[in-house]
Design an enzyme around this catalytic site. Structure first.
Site, PDB file in Angstrom:
ATOM      1  N   LYS A   1       0.827  -1.203   0.000  1.00  0.00           N
ATOM      2  CA  LYS A   1       0.000   0.000   0.000  1.00  0.00           C
ATOM      3  C   LYS A   1       0.861   1.253   0.000  1.00  0.00           C
ATOM      4  CE  LYS A   1      -4.229  -1.815   2.090  1.00  0.00           C
ATOM      5  NZ  LYS A   1      -5.147  -1.769   3.236  1.00  0.00           N
TER       6      LYS A   1
ATOM      7  N   LYS B   1      -5.563 -10.804  -6.504  1.00  0.00           N
ATOM      8  CA  LYS B   1      -6.752 -11.100  -5.700  1.00  0.00           C
ATOM      9  C   LYS B   1      -7.863 -10.088  -5.942  1.00  0.00           C
ATOM     10  CE  LYS B   1      -5.886  -8.452  -1.607  1.00  0.00           C
ATOM     11  NZ  LYS B   1      -5.894  -8.232  -0.205  1.00  0.00           N
TER      12      LYS B   1
ATOM     13  N   LYS C   1     -11.559  -4.719  -2.946  1.00  0.00           N
ATOM     14  CA  LYS C   1     -12.460  -3.565  -2.988  1.00  0.00           C
ATOM     15  C   LYS C   1     -11.803  -2.383  -3.674  1.00  0.00           C
ATOM     16  CE  LYS C   1     -13.965  -4.865   1.512  1.00  0.00           C
ATOM     17  NZ  LYS C   1     -13.647  -4.560   2.893  1.00  0.00           N
TER      18      LYS C   1
HETATM   19  P1  TYM Z   1     -10.478  -6.912   4.810  1.00  0.00           P
HETATM   20  O1  TYM Z   1     -11.556  -5.953   5.190  1.00  0.00           O
HETATM   21  O2  TYM Z   1      -9.523  -6.499   3.746  1.00  0.00           O
HETATM   22  O3  TYM Z   1     -11.108  -8.279   4.363  1.00  0.00           O
HETATM   23  C1  TYM Z   1     -12.033  -8.977   5.175  1.00  0.00           C
HETATM   24  C2  TYM Z   1     -11.821 -10.483   5.056  1.00  0.00           C
HETATM   25  O4  TYM Z   1     -11.994 -10.899   3.700  1.00  0.00           O
HETATM   26  C3  TYM Z   1     -10.849 -11.641   3.284  1.00  0.00           C
HETATM   27  N1  TYM Z   1     -10.623 -11.384   1.852  1.00  0.00           N
HETATM   28  C4  TYM Z   1     -10.513 -12.339   0.928  1.00  0.00           C
HETATM   29  N2  TYM Z   1     -10.573 -13.684   1.010  1.00  0.00           N
HETATM   30  C5  TYM Z   1     -10.422 -14.378  -0.138  1.00  0.00           C
HETATM   31  N3  TYM Z   1     -10.216 -13.796  -1.344  1.00  0.00           N
HETATM   32  C6  TYM Z   1     -10.151 -12.460  -1.475  1.00  0.00           C
HETATM   33  N4  TYM Z   1      -9.960 -11.898  -2.662  1.00  0.00           N
HETATM   34  C7  TYM Z   1     -10.299 -11.664  -0.301  1.00  0.00           C
HETATM   35  N5  TYM Z   1     -10.295 -10.329  -0.066  1.00  0.00           N
HETATM   36  C8  TYM Z   1     -10.487 -10.184   1.254  1.00  0.00           C
HETATM   37  C9  TYM Z   1      -9.723 -11.095   4.127  1.00  0.00           C
HETATM   38  O5  TYM Z   1      -8.634 -12.007   4.196  1.00  0.00           O
HETATM   39  C10 TYM Z   1     -10.406 -10.912   5.461  1.00  0.00           C
HETATM   40  O6  TYM Z   1     -10.482 -12.136   6.165  1.00  0.00           O
HETATM   41  N6  TYM Z   1      -7.196  -6.363   8.498  1.00  0.00           N
HETATM   42  C11 TYM Z   1      -8.427  -7.024   8.119  1.00  0.00           C
HETATM   43  C12 TYM Z   1      -9.573  -6.737   9.062  1.00  0.00           C
HETATM   44  C13 TYM Z   1      -9.312  -6.992  10.498  1.00  0.00           C
HETATM   45  C14 TYM Z   1      -9.293  -8.266  11.147  1.00  0.00           C
HETATM   46  C15 TYM Z   1      -9.058  -7.987  12.539  1.00  0.00           C
HETATM   47  C16 TYM Z   1      -9.450  -9.560  10.713  1.00  0.00           C
HETATM   48  C17 TYM Z   1      -9.089  -6.055  11.451  1.00  0.00           C
HETATM   49  N7  TYM Z   1      -8.949  -6.644  12.670  1.00  0.00           N
HETATM   50  C18 TYM Z   1      -8.967  -9.020  13.457  1.00  0.00           C
HETATM   51  C19 TYM Z   1      -9.357 -10.606  11.651  1.00  0.00           C
HETATM   52  C20 TYM Z   1      -9.118 -10.316  13.008  1.00  0.00           C
HETATM   53  C21 TYM Z   1      -8.809  -6.565   6.735  1.00  0.00           C
HETATM   54  O7  TYM Z   1      -8.431  -5.513   6.286  1.00  0.00           O
HETATM   55  O8  TYM Z   1      -9.678  -7.376   6.100  1.00  0.00           O
END
Ligand code: TYM
Length: 332
Positions: free
Chosen positions: A112, A195, A198
């Site tokens: 990023k 991947k 968003k």
């Molecule tokens: P975030 O908001 O980017 O994504 C949420 C969840 O979706 C999964 N994900 C995917 N899985 C498969 N294929 C994809 N293309 C794909 N894109 C997203 C992510 O792996 C995630 O599980 N940092 C985290 C949010 C967070 C979190 C936490 C997660 C904050 N605190 C504590 C677990 C525990 C995030 O930005 O996810």
């Protein structure tokens, strides 16, 4: 019941198919067997610039999509991260035991920040994984179901928990990431080696949970495939078709082989039409339910408040213990 924790950023109006398949479907299936906490991580979202009014709306919309997808707020603790003050407080404490170099090795930050440039990269984006560690550790979570892009952050969380425990005495449960092999990474429809995200540059490769079904169907029909013409899973040589098969299997609950058999000897057109139908029938009801929930924001806010109170109780207990252990003087 063992404790489970996960969260998502409210960074768009709708979740994308990767969030739904890689995370939400697992959460839904696991919630009955665990004491589950699911947060909408708005404090994480503001590590990049957000419009305040839009952020509030996205936060509600994300919570509505959790519920619409089957997360039951009476069973699982579904809440908004900023409603529980302990997250920011524990993140500060954990930042004091995190090495600068250690944080600097996080690949998501490197990606990023190289895209944004140094001046547009906030210090908050750098410490983002420390806040994530605080989320998980506050609840003494055993399991953390995530997609594979979050694995490194959960590994850091483990390291911080072990470090704190060895320096100050047993305080935190050391969590384990749960990553579903088949669906850990859903790929962009137009660019099936990167991947689905968003923040993708082009919208054509991203399936949105709340999108008009006809639009999603069109995106599937235009998805990149290959010239071989046979529907079979081969990630290496057929990334586009393999990704579509993964999505098909995950959303229909069917085995990959049975789908391959069904479309043996038929073209990609038929296969894509079949997948488009699966998507419409799976996403359609989720979308309708989310819109119903969003029509009564006051009720949704009440549900989130009740759950935040449950989360507060657990988080406050952990934080009080942490303050004592690091030697902060108690206010009497
Ligand atoms: P975030 O908001 O980017 O994504 C949420 C969840 O979706 C999964 N994900 C995917 N899985 C498969 N294929 C994809 N293309 C794909 N894109 C997203 C992510 O792996 C995630 O599980 N940092 C985290 C949010 C967070 C979190 C936490 C997660 C904050 N605190 C504590 C677990 C525990 C995030 O930005 O996810």
């Amino acid at each position: 019941k063992p404790r489970l924790y996960s969260g998502m950023q409210p960074s768009a109006d709708s979740l994308q198919a990767g969030n739904y398949i890689g995370a939400l479907l697992q959460w839904r299936d696991m919630q009955s067997s665990y004491d589950a906490f699911f947060s909408v991580v708005d404090l994480h979202a503001i590590t990049v610039a957000q419009d305040p009014a839009v952020l509030r709306e996205k936060t509600r919309r994300t919570a509505a999509q959790y519920i619409a997808a089957g997360i039951e707020p009476s069973k699982s603790t579904l809440y908004v991260q900023s409603h529980v003050r302990a997250h920011a407080e524990l993140a500060w404490i954990l930042s004091t035991i995190t090495g600068f170099g250690e944080a600097n090795r996080m690949t998501q930050f490197k990606d990023k920040s190289s895209r944004f440039g140094a001046d547009a990269t906030s210090v908050g984006l750098f410490t983002y994984p420390v806040l994530m560690a605080a989320d998980i550790l506050l609840y003494q979570s055993e399991l953390v179901p995530v997609g594979d892009d979050q694995k490194q952050h959960v590994e850091l969380t483990r390291d911080l928990a072990e470090r704190f425990n060895s320096r100050f005495g047993e305080t935190f449960t050391v969590p384990t990431p749960v990553i579903q092999k088949e669906t850990a990474r859903i790929y962009d429809l137009q660019n099936p080696t990167s991947k689905m995200s968003k923040s993708a540059e082009s919208d054509a490769g991203v399936l949105w949970l709340l999108d008009d079904p006809a639009k999603s169907a069109k995106k599937i029909m235009r998805a990149v495939t290959d010239t071989e013409g046979s529907v079979r899973f081969d990630r290496e040589n057929k990334p586009g078709v393999s990704n579509l098969l993964t999505i098909y299997a995950a959303l229909s609950g069917r085995q990959m082989e049975s789908i391959e058999d069904e479309y043996a000897g038929r073209g990609y057109g038929d296969f894509k039409k079949g997948l488009a139908e699966v998507i419409v029938s799976e996403f359609g009801p989720v979308r309708d339910r989310a819109n119903e929930l969003l029509a009564d924001p006051a009720e949704l806010d009440r549900v989130l408040a009740t759950n935040a109170a449950k989360a507060d109780a657990v988080a406050d207990a952990t934080l009080a213990d942490v303050y004592d252990r690091v030697g902060l003087l108690r206010r009497v």
